[in-house]
Structure formats: C-alpha cells, structure tokens
Design an enzyme around this catalytic site. Sequence first.
Site, PDB file in Angstrom:
ATOM      1  N   SER A 561     -28.299  68.112 139.181  1.00 47.28           N
ATOM      2  CA  SER A 561     -28.427  67.394 140.444  1.00 47.28           C
ATOM      3  C   SER A 561     -27.702  68.179 141.534  1.00 47.28           C
ATOM      4  O   SER A 561     -28.056  69.327 141.795  1.00 47.28           O
ATOM      5  CB  SER A 561     -27.890  65.976 140.288  1.00 47.28           C
ATOM      6  OG  SER A 561     -28.314  65.159 141.364  1.00 47.28           O
ATOM      7  N   ASP A 642     -38.917  63.071 137.437  1.00 46.27           N
ATOM      8  CA  ASP A 642     -37.802  63.093 138.380  1.00 46.27           C
ATOM      9  C   ASP A 642     -38.359  62.957 139.790  1.00 46.27           C
ATOM     10  O   ASP A 642     -38.821  63.925 140.384  1.00 46.27           O
ATOM     11  CB  ASP A 642     -37.015  64.397 138.240  1.00 46.27           C
ATOM     12  CG  ASP A 642     -35.774  64.416 139.122  1.00 46.27           C
ATOM     13  OD1 ASP A 642     -35.554  63.437 139.854  1.00 46.27           O
ATOM     14  OD2 ASP A 642     -35.034  65.406 139.075  1.00 46.27           O
ATOM     15  N   HIS A 674     -34.644  62.088 136.082  1.00 52.45           N
ATOM     16  CA  HIS A 674     -33.550  62.942 136.539  1.00 52.45           C
ATOM     17  C   HIS A 674     -32.594  63.269 135.398  1.00 52.45           C
ATOM     18  O   HIS A 674     -31.814  64.220 135.496  1.00 52.45           O
ATOM     19  CB  HIS A 674     -32.811  62.204 137.667  1.00 52.45           C
ATOM     20  CG  HIS A 674     -32.006  63.082 138.572  1.00 52.45           C
ATOM     21  ND1 HIS A 674     -32.514  64.200 139.212  1.00 52.45           N
ATOM     22  CD2 HIS A 674     -30.703  63.007 138.978  1.00 52.45           C
ATOM     23  CE1 HIS A 674     -31.582  64.763 139.957  1.00 52.45           C
ATOM     24  NE2 HIS A 674     -30.469  64.064 139.826  1.00 52.45           N
TER      25      HIS A 674
END
Length: 725
Positions: A561, A642, A674
């Site tokens: 991320s 995602d 994600h």
Amino acid sequence: MTIRASKFTPKVMLSAPRRSAAIPNASGTLLAYTQTTYSFESHSTTSELRVLNVVTGSSVLLTNSYSGSPQWLGDGNKLVWLRTEDNGNTSFIVGDGKQSVDPYVAGTVPGPVSNLKITHISPGLVGFAVSGKANPDGSLYNPSTAKKPVSTGKLYTSLFVRHWDEYILPQKNAIWYGTLQKTTSSAEEGSSSKYKVSDLKNLFQLVDATHLECPIPPFGGTDHFDICRQGIVFVSKDTDLNKATHTRCVLYYCQLQSWTQASPTPAKALALGEFNGAITSPVLSPVKNTLAVLAMREDGYESDKNRLIIVPGLFDGQAEPVELFKTDDGSGLWDRSPSSLTWSENDSDLFIQVEDTGCGTLFKLSIGDSLNPFTEQLSKLTHSGYVTGVAPASNKIFLSSTSLVENSLFSVIDLSKPDQQPAVICSSSRHGASLGLSPKQVTDLWWKGADGHPIHAWVVKPSDFDPRKRYPLCYLIHGGPQGAWNDQWNTRWNPAVFAEQGYVVIAPNPTGSTGYGQAFTDAIQNEWGGKPYEDIVRGFEYIESELEYVDTNRAVALGASYGGYMMNWIQGHDLGRRFKALVTHDGIFSTRFALATEELYFPIHDLNGVYWQVPQNWDRWDPSRFLHNWETPHLIIHNELDYRLTIAEGLAAFNVLQMRGVPSAFLTFPDENHWVVKPENSLVWHRTVINWINQYVGLPALVEKSEGADGEVVVGDMARLAVNR
C-alpha cells in the site's frame, strides 16, 4: 489443534489456530471464544466455538457450526450464537456454556445477519440487534434466494461505483432488532423453558431512515452501533455529502418504548457541533445508559485525531455532548487518538484502547461524577503487546491481546487490586514457544529523522541469533501511511517470518505513523516522498553505522500500500541503489492513478487538494517521474479485486521494469483484494516473496522443488528468468 514447531515458517504461521476475543460470562468464570484452523493437508478450515474455564484452563467445544461472536444470555451459563444455513438463512442457537449437549434453535430469520448484540430487558426477556443488508423495499436481502438479473450491466450516476473489493449494489446495510423471550412448554416428563426469537424488525424502515446505512462499509461492524434497554444508537455517513469524497458521519439514536412492539421513536441526529469528520465506537453504559463516542473534527481526513465525547441523558431529552480533555486551541490535553471504548460495569470508568509508541495499549479513565476529567485520571493498564478485546465482568477486566511473537493471549486484571498487572489466563502459543518464537527476539531502537524528530523502529532477530555474526537486513515499510508497525501479530506481514529466514528485520515508524502524537501523524500531509523518505534514509544510515550484526551490503526492502508506494519511490532515488532487491505489494505507481481509487478523500487530503487545483503537489510526489533511475531487481504484486489501488498500477510498474531490462516478476491473485487473506494464496505469496529476496542476499530458497499438487508456486532463478526482452 496444538502446534509444535521447531522453526517458524509461513506454513506454521498460517496453520496456527486463530482465536477471537474472549467474552466472559457475568461471573467471570467462563470465557467464550471462536477459533479457526486451516489445514494444508486437507485444504480445509475447521471452525470451533469454545468455552474456557478461567480457573482450570480447560476448554469445551460447543459447536463447529456458527457465524460471528457468541453472547452470554445472563441466565446461568446460557449462550446464544448465530449459524448460517445452507439456504442463506440465519438461525439463533442457544446452548449451555459448560457442555456441548442439546443446543437448540431459538428461531430462524430469512437471510444473512451478523454483529449480534444483546441487552437484558427483564427476567426471561432479552433484546438483540444485528446487522444485515436490506433490499430497497426494506426486506432482508438473501443472495441465495434473490432473483438473478439477466444482464450484468451496472449504470452509475454518482460515486461510489465500487468500494474496497465490491461494486455498489442497491442493497444497504441496516440494523435489525427483536427479542429472545423465554417460553415454557409442557411435556409428560414435566416442563422446560426455552428462548424463542421474535420476528426481525428493520429499524431503518420503521423510523423512515432507509436512506441511511449502518454499519458503514467496508469494515464497520459492532463498533458502529450499540443498544440498551432504552433504545439503539448508531452511526451513518452523512447522506447529504458524497461518500467517496467525504468522511463526515452523523450520530443517530432511536428510543424504543417497547422491544416487543414495532414502535421506536423517529431517528434523531445528535448534534456534535464542530465534529465534522468520522464517528465510531458509540457505547452505552450499563447503568445510566450514558453514551460515550469517538469523533473527528475534520471532514475528509480518516486519520484525524479521535476525540472522546460523553453524552449523559441521551434518552431522557437532556443530551448535551461534552468533549473530554478539551482545550481552547483545539489540540486537547491528551495527544493520543483512541480507537475503541468500553464502559465498566458500574459506569464509573471508561476503558480506552489506543495506539501508544508501537503498542496497542489500554487506559482506564475514572469518570466518577465529573465530566471534565484531567489526564491525571488516566491510568495505563498495559505496557506491551496489542490489546484486541476488552470485556468487564465481576469487577475484573478480561483482555485479549497479541504481540510480535504471540498470536493470542487471554489475561485478566482484578480492578479491586490497584496497580495490578494483567494475569495470564491462557496463551495460545505458550508465549510463542509452540511456534518456534521467543520474546527475546524482539527489541526496539530510535534514531533522529527529518527535522531531528525521534523515529522508533521494531527489531526482530532470528530465533538462533548470534551477535558475533552478521545478518542481511530486511527493511519493512508499513502502509497507511497513517499507520504503524506495532507489537502485534499479523498473518499478512509478520516480521518474524522474515527473521526466521536469517534476516534482521527492522520495521520503522516514520513521519505519518500513528501512536506518536497527532502532530507526527499529520506531518505527512503533502510529504509522501519527503519526510518519511528522509526518516527511512537516516534509519538505513543509523543501522549501517551502529548495528554491527547487520550487513547492509545485503539489504532488501519490502512494503505494501503506502509501503508499496515507498518501494517505488525508493527505486527512483539514491536509497534504491543500496538494496539488492525490492518488493512492492499493491503500491502506487503514479499519483495520477490515485484518481481511480474509491475513497478519493484520501489523496485529496494528503496532497492538499484535487489534481486540477494543485497539480504540483500530485506531480511532486509521483514515483513515475523517476523511471529513468529504476534498476534494482523488483518483485511487483497486485491483485485484481484491489479497487483501492487498481491493478493497472502494478502492471505499469512491472511493464517499466521489463522494458528497462531490470530483473523483475509480477504476481497477481484474481480473487484477492488489497490484501491476500486466503490461506493457500497467502502461502504462495510468502513463498514467492521469500524466494525472491533470498536469492539476492545469498540465503537458501524456501522451497527447493515444485509441489504443484498442493497448489504451491516456486520461484526459480528470477534474475535469469524474469527479464523478457
């Protein structure tokens, strides 16, 4: 299932039982909890609802069929839990917490519901609330019986289009309520009393609030509503604002004249004045039903400081919110941001969960009769690990927690004994020993980062660490960016997994991290590649000069991320040349790509505005501006579900690496978002990542040969195979 491992590996970690928080009965003698275990031999998950005897330490298996967390009925040792049926319906099951015999179905509702909460109304009468999706007509949505459309087309005229890993559909989360009431049935042998579930009522439909949604997707649950004998309180996004660009929430309450009749008063919004941001953790005290809640001031900033609000007299028409620790300048007397609240049994104390210097700690706030407490009335009850559950019972507080080497710990604090430290009830892993881990592997350190600010980092060493040897560095950068590496168990990014490969793992909390004061968290605004990068560079220099047992000539860096963004940023800057290999998981390739995200308020806030108003901010921190410097071997991971950071970001990064002739590889999971959470996928993820970095620092591969029958993927000589020119 008991794990006994001599070495901690990804398979050991993923096979270890995962326990929920412990829920005590009224007397504090029994703890109910759930436990799931995945078997790589049978490729299946075993789920258990168990009850632990606090005194003896023995546990009883009640059932293998449940959903969500159980609740004690306060009637002897009776428990109620939910069970999902094959047709999508949900049954309420009542059983004895001391033995697994004769649980019975108290009633069934026609669809999936979860997040069960109960309140005791009178002897033999229990009120409950659950969450479940409602159709546009207000009925409970059941995907198993819903009519399938003949076309897959979806037309949208406003945001959201999709959120986290799902496209937005007409069904919305709603709160449903009803009762469990004792009934007596006669038989030849005598009579017996059993609970029976009433019809389920859609609270939002009854109070003309079907435009609202609670719990708030994608992660809201029991932390978004609470119940008491007098009514229900809940949080919903402000429906006058676009959910994709705003975080503003509204707090509502509905008084119930009777839990047995469909007659709640209209939903009332509670004005919180200057608090225009997110709201969470509404909790009602057990005696006076005083409301405590956490609220943020700033709309559009999901990591703003949570302020503690107390609302006495909520259901008595005298609701006047009071902000605790308030100061004239708005900063507050306490510089921490609480994450969850729990009332004591007698309303005298609030237990506050909060990140504090790399730990998830618990504080007790003595309220008494004063609604203007000082920070001196705060007492810190825990000093290490990460508290995940808090439950009061019988003048004790029962804690569930984890640490970097402990996957589940139950402990208790006797509130009648001042300054008592938590006493261990049960450690799932024998404090890490059964997993091959030890608390001795974990230390921490500090260095001076940007502007001379102290930067904290966790250090995790191999279990066979020898200070006379030198170990390659594994530098882990956390996501968020408003997040932190904490003394906390994690099955997605577990530092000990890498340490056991033979690395010294260092996990820093640079500018933007949580748990070190709100000013430090806020300082990352419009600084994505600035101060955090400088903190990380200075950390590398500190490690190189001060830690003789770390070989920085054999260093790798990994992140997901925002941590993935930082890997891409590092790749284009000088620090990138100091690493033998990099790993980016679901990271940002270009800040302009962030316009495809779902929660648009995040980049808008952090970059000080929308792109067409401040393009210089977005472009300044764009990793794709520095592609001409990319040359370090790089593994890119990005998943198709995602929707927070779309898969195009990962493909773009991989395409650039390949075109530049940089050793690289691309891993994707079509069925993950994600995160990578499915056990078999997670095992592939870990083996791919570990084999990628190991080959560049001279460590042996985790898997020597393919085990295709088990669905395992082996990474070969990627330096040779991964470049396709």
